[in-house]
Design a protein around this motif. Structure first.
Motif, PDB file in Angstrom:
ATOM      1  N   PHE A   1     -20.205   6.149 -12.745  1.00 18.30           N
ATOM      2  CA  PHE A   1     -19.487   4.989 -12.221  1.00 18.30           C
ATOM      3  C   PHE A   1     -19.535   4.972 -10.698  1.00 18.30           C
ATOM      4  CE2 PHE A   1     -16.704   8.533 -13.120  1.00 18.30           C
ATOM      5  CZ  PHE A   1     -16.050   8.732 -11.916  1.00 18.30           C
ATOM      6  N   ILE A   2     -19.164   3.826 -10.131  1.00 16.83           N
ATOM      7  CA  ILE A   2     -19.054   3.646  -8.681  1.00 16.83           C
ATOM      8  C   ILE A   2     -17.567   3.679  -8.316  1.00 16.83           C
ATOM      9  CG2 ILE A   2     -19.439   2.041  -6.753  1.00 16.83           C
ATOM     10  CD1 ILE A   2     -22.048   3.003  -7.848  1.00 16.83           C
ATOM     11  N   TYR A   3     -17.246   4.369  -7.226  1.00 15.06           N
ATOM     12  CA  TYR A   3     -15.880   4.334  -6.698  1.00 15.06           C
ATOM     13  C   TYR A   3     -15.977   4.227  -5.174  1.00 15.06           C
ATOM     14  CZ  TYR A   3     -16.390   9.295  -5.458  1.00 15.06           C
ATOM     15  OH  TYR A   3     -16.815  10.474  -4.912  1.00 15.06           O
ATOM     16  N   TRP A   4     -14.859   3.873  -4.558  1.00 17.10           N
ATOM     17  CA  TRP A   4     -14.834   3.698  -3.106  1.00 17.10           C
ATOM     18  C   TRP A   4     -14.106   4.855  -2.460  1.00 17.10           C
ATOM     19  CZ3 TRP A   4     -17.460  -0.120  -0.658  1.00 17.10           C
ATOM     20  CH2 TRP A   4     -18.005  -1.106  -1.479  1.00 17.10           C
ATOM     21  N   SER A   5     -14.694   5.396  -1.390  1.00 17.22           N
ATOM     22  CA  SER A   5     -14.072   6.467  -0.613  1.00 17.22           C
ATOM     23  C   SER A   5     -14.317   6.174   0.856  1.00 17.22           C
ATOM     24  CB  SER A   5     -14.677   7.818  -1.009  1.00 17.22           C
ATOM     25  OG  SER A   5     -14.138   8.852  -0.213  1.00 17.22           O
ATOM     26  N   GLN A   6     -13.238   6.073   1.614  1.00 20.07           N
ATOM     27  CA  GLN A   6     -13.305   5.775   3.041  1.00 20.07           C
ATOM     28  C   GLN A   6     -14.139   4.530   3.318  1.00 20.07           C
ATOM     29  OE1 GLN A   6     -14.690   9.482   4.699  1.00 20.07           O
ATOM     30  NE2 GLN A   6     -12.730  10.477   4.366  1.00 20.07           N
ATOM     31  N   GLY A   7     -13.962   3.520   2.476  1.00 20.39           N
ATOM     32  CA  GLY A   7     -14.636   2.246   2.664  1.00 20.39           C
ATOM     33  C   GLY A   7     -16.102   2.216   2.260  1.00 20.39           C
TER      34      GLY A   7
ATOM     35  N   PRO B   1     -19.100   2.911  -0.889  1.00 20.58           N
ATOM     36  CA  PRO B   1     -19.296   3.134  -2.324  1.00 20.58           C
ATOM     37  C   PRO B   1     -19.901   4.517  -2.571  1.00 20.58           C
ATOM     38  CG  PRO B   1     -20.988   1.674  -1.477  1.00 20.58           C
ATOM     39  CD  PRO B   1     -20.036   1.926  -0.349  1.00 20.58           C
ATOM     40  N   GLN B   2     -19.395   5.189  -3.588  1.00 20.98           N
ATOM     41  CA  GLN B   2     -19.877   6.508  -3.999  1.00 20.98           C
ATOM     42  C   GLN B   2     -20.190   6.471  -5.489  1.00 20.98           C
ATOM     43  OE1 GLN B   2     -20.040   9.074  -1.657  1.00 20.98           O
ATOM     44  NE2 GLN B   2     -19.315   7.606  -0.149  1.00 20.98           N
ATOM     45  N   VAL B   3     -21.059   7.364  -5.932  1.00 21.41           N
ATOM     46  CA  VAL B   3     -21.363   7.478  -7.362  1.00 21.41           C
ATOM     47  C   VAL B   3     -20.631   8.712  -7.882  1.00 21.41           C
ATOM     48  CG1 VAL B   3     -23.168   7.788  -9.090  1.00 21.41           C
ATOM     49  CG2 VAL B   3     -23.612   6.392  -7.076  1.00 21.41           C
ATOM     50  N   GLY B   4     -19.883   8.521  -8.956  1.00 23.23           N
ATOM     51  CA  GLY B   4     -19.159   9.618  -9.586  1.00 23.23           C
ATOM     52  C   GLY B   4     -19.561   9.729 -11.043  1.00 23.23           C
ATOM     53  N   ALA B   5     -19.194  10.843 -11.661  1.00 18.13           N
ATOM     54  CA  ALA B   5     -19.503  11.045 -13.073  1.00 18.13           C
ATOM     55  C   ALA B   5     -18.444  11.932 -13.703  1.00 18.13           C
ATOM     56  CB  ALA B   5     -20.881  11.673 -13.231  1.00 18.13           C
ATOM     57  N   LYS B   6     -18.197  11.688 -14.991  1.00 21.65           N
ATOM     58  CA  LYS B   6     -17.291  12.540 -15.744  1.00 21.65           C
ATOM     59  C   LYS B   6     -17.848  12.698 -17.152  1.00 21.65           C
ATOM     60  CE  LYS B   6     -14.145   8.826 -17.135  1.00 21.65           C
ATOM     61  NZ  LYS B   6     -12.742   8.389 -17.149  1.00 21.65           N
TER      62      LYS B   6
END
Length: 99
Positions: A75-81, A83-88
């Motif tokens: 998934f994509i999430y936002w960190s410090q403005g 976009p980042q890619v994350g996974a679980k």
């Protein structure tokens, strides 16, 4: 949501680290799960961390081992403005145990 197959057919585990709880804009000492750092050989060795909540399921290898994940979500999430890619995932397994 991103199709997990976009990561490639091979995932190499290179490191395991605790995933701490983030509360009230601060990291706590509470471990919620573990991050399994994998490189993607089919994607120029880019790296992604896959978080699995709960107890540690695998030790970090000496070098790397090929793994597969249960119920992998990317998934994509936002960190410090930005976009980042994350996974679980819910589990992790060795693909081929070294002999």
């Amino acid at each position: 949501m991103i199709d997990p197959r976009s990561l490639g057919d091979k995932l190499w585990l290179v490191d395991v680290s605790p995933a701490y709880e983030y509360k009230d804009n601060r990291w706590t000492d509470t471990i919620l799960g573990y991050r399994y750092a994998v490189v993607m050989p089919e994607k120029g060795l880019d790296k992604i961390n896959v978080r699995i909540d709960g107890k540690q399921l695998m030790e970090g290898p000496d070098g790397y081992v090929e793994v597969r994940f249960d119920n992998l979500e990317v998934f994509i999430y936002w960190s410090q403005g930005q976009p980042q890619v994350g996974a679980k995932a819910t589990g992790i397994h060795l693909v081929n145990a070294k002999t």
